[in-house]
Write a protein that holds these residues in place. Structure first.
Motif, PDB file in Angstrom:
ATOM      1  N   GLN A 114       0.842  -1.192   0.000  1.00  0.00           N
ATOM      2  CA  GLN A 114       0.000   0.000   0.000  1.00  0.00           C
ATOM      3  C   GLN A 114       0.881   1.247   0.000  1.00  0.00           C
ATOM      4  O   GLN A 114       1.912   1.301   0.668  1.00  0.00           O
ATOM      5  CB  GLN A 114      -0.889  -0.001   1.244  1.00  0.00           C
ATOM      6  CG  GLN A 114      -1.754   1.232   1.407  1.00  0.00           C
ATOM      7  CD  GLN A 114      -2.457   1.239   2.755  1.00  0.00           C
ATOM      8  OE1 GLN A 114      -2.097   0.484   3.654  1.00  0.00           O
ATOM      9  NE2 GLN A 114      -3.461   2.086   2.908  1.00  0.00           N
ATOM     10  N   SER A 173       1.201   8.534   6.862  1.00  0.00           N
ATOM     11  CA  SER A 173      -0.166   8.112   7.159  1.00  0.00           C
ATOM     12  C   SER A 173      -0.173   6.679   7.673  1.00  0.00           C
ATOM     13  O   SER A 173       0.786   5.921   7.525  1.00  0.00           O
ATOM     14  CB  SER A 173      -1.040   8.221   5.901  1.00  0.00           C
ATOM     15  OG  SER A 173      -0.540   7.382   4.877  1.00  0.00           O
ATOM     16  N   ASP A 174      -1.294   6.311   8.280  1.00  0.00           N
ATOM     17  CA  ASP A 174      -1.453   4.979   8.852  1.00  0.00           C
ATOM     18  C   ASP A 174      -1.811   3.983   7.754  1.00  0.00           C
ATOM     19  O   ASP A 174      -2.541   4.300   6.815  1.00  0.00           O
ATOM     20  CB  ASP A 174      -2.551   5.006   9.915  1.00  0.00           C
ATOM     21  CG  ASP A 174      -2.554   3.758  10.777  1.00  0.00           C
ATOM     22  OD1 ASP A 174      -1.599   2.965  10.667  1.00  0.00           O
ATOM     23  OD2 ASP A 174      -3.504   3.578  11.561  1.00  0.00           O
ATOM     24  N   THR A 175      -1.283   2.769   7.853  1.00  0.00           N
ATOM     25  CA  THR A 175      -1.646   1.730   6.895  1.00  0.00           C
ATOM     26  C   THR A 175      -2.972   1.081   7.281  1.00  0.00           C
ATOM     27  O   THR A 175      -3.327   1.008   8.467  1.00  0.00           O
ATOM     28  CB  THR A 175      -0.549   0.651   6.828  1.00  0.00           C
ATOM     29  OG1 THR A 175      -0.957  -0.362   5.900  1.00  0.00           O
ATOM     30  CG2 THR A 175      -0.312   0.019   8.186  1.00  0.00           C
ATOM     31  N   THR A 176      -3.683   0.627   6.283  1.00  0.00           N
ATOM     32  CA  THR A 176      -4.937  -0.089   6.519  1.00  0.00           C
ATOM     33  C   THR A 176      -4.753  -1.599   6.337  1.00  0.00           C
ATOM     34  O   THR A 176      -5.730  -2.343   6.453  1.00  0.00           O
ATOM     35  CB  THR A 176      -6.030   0.405   5.561  1.00  0.00           C
ATOM     36  OG1 THR A 176      -5.597   0.210   4.204  1.00  0.00           O
ATOM     37  CG2 THR A 176      -6.321   1.884   5.794  1.00  0.00           C
ATOM     38  N   ARG A 177      -3.530  -2.046   6.078  1.00  0.00           N
ATOM     39  CA  ARG A 177      -3.282  -3.472   5.908  1.00  0.00           C
ATOM     40  C   ARG A 177      -3.281  -4.154   7.278  1.00  0.00           C
ATOM     41  O   ARG A 177      -2.475  -3.804   8.161  1.00  0.00           O
ATOM     42  CB  ARG A 177      -1.952  -3.711   5.191  1.00  0.00           C
ATOM     43  CG  ARG A 177      -1.924  -3.174   3.766  1.00  0.00           C
ATOM     44  CD  ARG A 177      -2.797  -4.023   2.846  1.00  0.00           C
ATOM     45  NE  ARG A 177      -2.927  -3.462   1.518  1.00  0.00           N
ATOM     46  CZ  ARG A 177      -2.057  -3.647   0.529  1.00  0.00           C
ATOM     47  NH1 ARG A 177      -0.996  -4.399   0.731  1.00  0.00           N
ATOM     48  NH2 ARG A 177      -2.261  -3.108  -0.644  1.00  0.00           N
ATOM     49  N   PRO A 178      -4.154  -5.122   7.485  1.00  0.00           N
ATOM     50  CA  PRO A 178      -4.250  -5.762   8.810  1.00  0.00           C
ATOM     51  C   PRO A 178      -3.009  -6.557   9.200  1.00  0.00           C
ATOM     52  O   PRO A 178      -2.795  -6.824  10.387  1.00  0.00           O
ATOM     53  CB  PRO A 178      -5.473  -6.678   8.661  1.00  0.00           C
ATOM     54  CG  PRO A 178      -5.619  -6.901   7.200  1.00  0.00           C
ATOM     55  CD  PRO A 178      -5.149  -5.654   6.535  1.00  0.00           C
ATOM     56  N   GLU A 233       2.828  -0.787  15.054  1.00  0.00           N
ATOM     57  CA  GLU A 233       1.838  -0.254  14.118  1.00  0.00           C
ATOM     58  C   GLU A 233       0.949   0.802  14.756  1.00  0.00           C
ATOM     59  O   GLU A 233       0.468   1.713  14.077  1.00  0.00           O
ATOM     60  CB  GLU A 233       0.998  -1.419  13.573  1.00  0.00           C
ATOM     61  CG  GLU A 233       0.104  -1.075  12.386  1.00  0.00           C
ATOM     62  CD  GLU A 233      -1.218  -0.465  12.818  1.00  0.00           C
ATOM     63  OE1 GLU A 233      -1.777   0.339  12.052  1.00  0.00           O
ATOM     64  OE2 GLU A 233      -1.675  -0.816  13.913  1.00  0.00           O
ATOM     65  N   ASP A 234       0.734   0.735  16.065  1.00  0.00           N
ATOM     66  CA  ASP A 234      -0.105   1.717  16.746  1.00  0.00           C
ATOM     67  C   ASP A 234       0.728   2.807  17.412  1.00  0.00           C
ATOM     68  O   ASP A 234       0.210   3.582  18.223  1.00  0.00           O
ATOM     69  CB  ASP A 234      -0.984   1.019  17.788  1.00  0.00           C
ATOM     70  CG  ASP A 234      -0.170   0.233  18.805  1.00  0.00           C
ATOM     71  OD1 ASP A 234       1.059   0.078  18.586  1.00  0.00           O
ATOM     72  OD2 ASP A 234      -0.746  -0.226  19.809  1.00  0.00           O
TER      73      ASP A 234
END
Length: 232
Positions: free
Chosen positions: A138, A160-165, A189-190
Motif C-alpha cells: 500500500q 499516514s497509517d496503513t490499513t493493511r491488517p 503499528e499503533d
C-alpha cells in the motif's frame, strides 16, 4: 501323442527365440539418475530508498551439480497450474542466478533448473521451488521537511497509517549523500507515525523512506522516498 505335441511346442519356442532381435533378449538397461542442482528462489524487495520501488522480482539462484559437466542451464517456470515455459538460458560457466521481473501479485510461480550436457542431453535437474507473490504494498502519504528552531536544525518526517491488517511495525530509513541506508526509527503499528531526525549536518542531502512490515518482515505498505537538503 503327448510327446509329439510337447516337441512341437518346444520347437516353436526355439524358432521364436531365434527370430527375435538380440536387443530384445538383452538385459534391460537403466538410465542413470540425473545429478542434483540445488535451487532457491525468493521474492526480492528493493531498497526502500529506491526511486523505482516497489519494483519487485523473483530472484532464483542455484549451485553447479557435482560429477557432471554442464554446458548450459535452462530455467523453466509455470504460473499457478499453467503450462511450463522456458524463461532463461544461462551458460554453464555463467552467473548461476536469474531475476524474473515478469511477475504479478496474487499468483504462485514454480521454477525448476535443468542442466544440459555437451551432447545436448539432460545431465542434472533441481526440485521445483515455489514462490507466491502477495499483493503490492500500500502507498502511504509521506512527507519530510527541514525544521529550524533557533540554533537547532533537524528533519521531521510524518506518514499516514496503513490499513493493511498484517502490519505490525513501521521502520524509517535514511540515506545521507547517497550513502548506505540505515534504519533510524522503529515503532509498532499503533505507535507514533512521525520522527524528528536531529543527526543532520549543514549541506547534507538526505533521503527518507518508511515501510510497514508484517510479522515475518514482508513489506505491506511503503512511503517515500522523500529528499531534504539541510541548508548551510
Amino acid at each position: 501323442m503327448r510327446r509329439t505335441r510337447l516337441s512341437s511346442m518346444l520347437g516353436a519356442a526355439l524358432l521364436v527365440a531365434l527370430l527375435l532381435p538380440q536387443a530384445a533378449l538383452a538385459a534391460p538397461t537403466t538410465t542413470p539418475p540425473l545429478a542434483e542442482i540445488k535451487l532457491g528462489c525468493a521474492l526480492h524487495v528493493p531498497n526502500p530508498l529506491s526511486s523505482i520501488a516497489p519494483n519487485r522480482a523473483i530472484v532464483c539462484r542455484w549451485t553447479a551439480p557435482e560429477g557432471v559437466t554442464v554446458k548450459a542451464y535452462r530455467l523453466w517456470r509455470s504460473v499457478d497450474a499453467g503450462d511450463r515455459h522456458l524463461v532463461a538460458r544461462i551458460p554453464g560457466d555463467g552467473l548461476l542466478r536469474f531475476a524474473d521481473r515478469n511477475i504479478r501479485t496474487g499468483h504462485a510461480y514454480h521454477y525448476r533448473v535443468i542442466g544440459i550436457g555437451e551432447d545436448g542431453a539432460r545431465v542434472a535437474k533441481s526440485d521445483v521451488d515455489t514462490v507466491r507473490v502477495p499483493r503490492a504494498p500500500q502507498a502511504l502519504a509521506f512527507n519530510c521537511v527541514v525544521v529550524i528552531d533557533g540554533g537547532d536544525t533537524s528533519a521531521r518526517c510524518h506518514w499516514s497509517d496503513t490499513t493493511r491488517p498484517a502490519a505490525v511495525r513501521y521502520v524509517l530509513w535514511r540515506s545521507v549523500d547517497g550513502g548506505p541506508r540505515e534504519a533510524i526509527y522503529r515503532v509498532g503499528e499503533d505507535g507514533r507515525r512521525s520522527y524528528v531526525d536531529h543527526d543532520v549536518k549543514p549541506g547534507q542531502t538526505i533521503r527518507y523512506a518508511v515501510v510497514a512490515l508484517a510479522k515475518h518482515g514482508r513489506i505491506v505498505a511503503f512511503g517515500g522516498p522523500d529528499r531534504v537538503v539541510i541548508p548551510d
